[in-house]
Motif scaffolding. Structure first.
Motif, mmCIF file in Angstrom:
data_model
loop_
_atom_site.group_PDB
_atom_site.id
_atom_site.type_symbol
_atom_site.label_atom_id
_atom_site.label_comp_id
_atom_site.label_asym_id
_atom_site.label_seq_id
_atom_site.Cartn_x
_atom_site.Cartn_y
_atom_site.Cartn_z
ATOM 1 N N PHE A 41 0.827 -1.210 0.000
ATOM 2 C CA PHE A 41 0.000 0.000 0.000
ATOM 3 C C PHE A 41 0.859 1.256 0.000
ATOM 4 N N PHE A 42 2.073 1.157 0.533
ATOM 5 C CA PHE A 42 2.972 2.315 0.530
ATOM 6 C C PHE A 42 3.358 2.720 -0.895
ATOM 7 N N VAL A 43 3.390 1.753 -1.804
ATOM 8 C CA VAL A 43 3.659 2.080 -3.207
ATOM 9 C C VAL A 43 2.569 3.018 -3.721
ATOM 10 N N GLY A 44 1.328 2.714 -3.410
ATOM 11 C CA GLY A 44 0.218 3.563 -3.832
ATOM 12 C C GLY A 44 0.260 4.945 -3.206
ATOM 13 N N ILE A 45 0.671 5.017 -1.957
ATOM 14 C CA ILE A 45 0.780 6.324 -1.298
ATOM 15 C C ILE A 45 1.817 7.180 -2.005
ATOM 16 N N VAL A 46 2.960 6.594 -2.319
ATOM 17 C CA VAL A 46 4.012 7.357 -3.001
ATOM 18 C C VAL A 46 3.550 7.781 -4.389
ATOM 19 N N VAL A 47 2.871 6.895 -5.112
ATOM 20 C CA VAL A 47 2.380 7.254 -6.446
ATOM 21 C C VAL A 47 1.380 8.402 -6.346
ATOM 22 N N THR A 54 8.173 8.634 -9.534
ATOM 23 C CA THR A 54 8.685 8.485 -8.176
ATOM 24 C C THR A 54 8.160 7.194 -7.555
ATOM 25 N N GLY A 55 6.907 6.874 -7.813
ATOM 26 C CA GLY A 55 6.340 5.623 -7.324
ATOM 27 C C GLY A 55 7.038 4.409 -7.910
ATOM 28 N N GLY A 56 7.391 4.480 -9.191
ATOM 29 C CA GLY A 56 8.135 3.382 -9.812
ATOM 30 C C GLY A 56 9.519 3.220 -9.209
ATOM 31 N N ALA A 57 10.193 4.329 -8.965
ATOM 32 C CA ALA A 57 11.510 4.274 -8.323
ATOM 33 C C ALA A 57 11.393 3.718 -6.910
ATOM 34 N N PHE A 58 10.360 4.131 -6.200
ATOM 35 C CA PHE A 58 10.115 3.622 -4.849
ATOM 36 C C PHE A 58 9.882 2.116 -4.889
ATOM 37 N N TYR A 59 9.079 1.671 -5.828
ATOM 38 C CA TYR A 59 8.769 0.241 -5.962
ATOM 39 C C TYR A 59 10.036 -0.569 -6.235
ATOM 40 N N ILE A 60 10.843 -0.115 -7.171
ATOM 41 C CA ILE A 60 12.087 -0.829 -7.497
ATOM 42 C C ILE A 60 13.015 -0.848 -6.292
ATOM 43 N N ALA A 61 13.147 0.287 -5.606
ATOM 44 C CA ALA A 61 13.998 0.343 -4.419
ATOM 45 C C ALA A 61 13.494 -0.608 -3.338
ATOM 46 N N ALA A 62 12.179 -0.676 -3.153
ATOM 47 C CA ALA A 62 11.620 -1.560 -2.137
ATOM 48 C C ALA A 62 11.897 -3.024 -2.457
ATOM 49 N N VAL A 63 11.750 -3.398 -3.720
ATOM 50 C CA VAL A 63 12.017 -4.784 -4.109
ATOM 51 C C VAL A 63 13.499 -5.109 -3.913
ATOM 52 N N LEU A 64 14.379 -4.228 -4.352
ATOM 53 C CA LEU A 64 15.822 -4.478 -4.193
ATOM 54 C C LEU A 64 16.217 -4.550 -2.723
ATOM 55 N N GLY A 83 2.856 -4.982 -5.232
ATOM 56 C CA GLY A 83 3.256 -3.605 -5.516
ATOM 57 C C GLY A 83 3.108 -3.259 -6.982
ATOM 58 N N LEU A 84 3.413 -4.217 -7.862
ATOM 59 C CA LEU A 84 3.241 -3.991 -9.298
ATOM 60 C C LEU A 84 1.764 -3.776 -9.625
ATOM 61 N N TYR A 85 0.903 -4.539 -8.987
ATOM 62 C CA TYR A 85 -0.529 -4.353 -9.187
ATOM 63 C C TYR A 85 -0.954 -2.947 -8.756
ATOM 64 N N ILE A 86 -0.510 -2.521 -7.587
ATOM 65 C CA ILE A 86 -0.873 -1.187 -7.081
ATOM 66 C C ILE A 86 -0.368 -0.112 -8.039
ATOM 67 N N TRP A 87 0.882 -0.223 -8.467
ATOM 68 C CA TRP A 87 1.448 0.767 -9.386
ATOM 69 C C TRP A 87 0.647 0.765 -10.696
ATOM 70 N N GLY A 88 0.291 -0.405 -11.174
ATOM 71 C CA GLY A 88 -0.460 -0.514 -12.424
ATOM 72 C C GLY A 88 -1.840 0.109 -12.351
ATOM 73 N N ILE A 89 -2.568 -0.133 -11.261
ATOM 74 C CA ILE A 89 -3.917 0.450 -11.185
ATOM 75 C C ILE A 89 -3.851 1.960 -10.989
ATOM 76 N N GLU A 90 -2.816 2.431 -10.305
ATOM 77 C CA GLU A 90 -2.659 3.882 -10.168
ATOM 78 C C GLU A 90 -2.336 4.516 -11.517
ATOM 79 N N ALA A 91 -1.562 3.809 -12.344
ATOM 80 C CA ALA A 91 -1.250 4.311 -13.688
ATOM 81 C C ALA A 91 -2.513 4.355 -14.545
ATOM 82 N N VAL A 92 -3.340 3.328 -14.450
ATOM 83 C CA VAL A 92 -4.603 3.312 -15.200
ATOM 84 C C VAL A 92 -5.507 4.435 -14.721
#
Length: 176
Positions: A41-47, A54-64, A83-92
């Motif tokens: 859910f934090f991915v969605g907050i950042v997006v 910035t949300g994509g960078a956050f997501y990649i950093a979190a996974v790494l 997280g990919l799902y959250i980022w994807g729905i926010e992009a849509v």
């Protein structure tokens, strides 16, 4: 300059919390899915606060960071899918916001949610069949797993909407 520093500081705080939730998911086995969902859910907050890049960078950093720090790497993969799902729905959602004249945007959004989820979920279920299940499972049970995933998505998505609207909506003014 102040805005960038604030973004970095707040993003770092959320990133730390994300990694802690992933690690706790490995330690508190009874709450693993809850903690991984909360971390995603934090991915969605950042997006929502800072944008898709910035949300994509956050997501990649979190996974790494999750792969580096979390004891159970399988849980990091689960977080990555969530997280990919959250980022994807926010992009849509952002794409649909730019098209106010589009008919039935709500239906398009819900269909997009299930498409994004199934693009991630179904290949994982079938490709990692032996890893996910201790013994050989029938095709009927696999169909049940796929249907159960759709129900799980509905619950997960409702929880995400609740967190964004009620919990983060109330806390937002205190942090930003």
């Amino acid at each position: 300059m102040h805005v960038k520093a604030k973004t970095v500081a707040f993003g770092g705080l959320l990133l730390a919390m994300t990694v802690v939730f992933m690690a706790l998911g490995s330690i508190i086995e009874t709450s693993t899915l809850f903690l991984l969902a909360a971390a995603s859910f934090f991915v969605g907050i950042v997006v929502r606060e800072f944008g898709l890049k910035t949300g994509g960078a956050f997501y990649i950093a979190a996974v790494l960071l999750g792969f580096i720090t979390a004891p159970n790497k399988f849980y990091v993969l689960t977080f990555a899918a969530m997280g990919l799902y959250i980022w994807g729905i926010e992009a849509v959602w952002r794409w649909l916001e730019k098209r106010p004249g589009m008919l039935q945007r709500h239906k398009v959004f819900w269909i997009s949610k299930y498409v994004i989820f199934n693009i991630v979920y179904i290949p994982i279920v079938f490709a990692f069949r032996d890893l996910l299940f201790a013994q050989s499972v029938s095709d009927a049970l696999m169909i049940g797993v796929v249907v159960g995933g759709q129900i799980g998505l509905f619950i997960y998505d409702r929880a995400y909407d609740y967190v964004q609207a009620h919990i983060w909506g109330k806390m937002r003014g205190r942090f930003l």
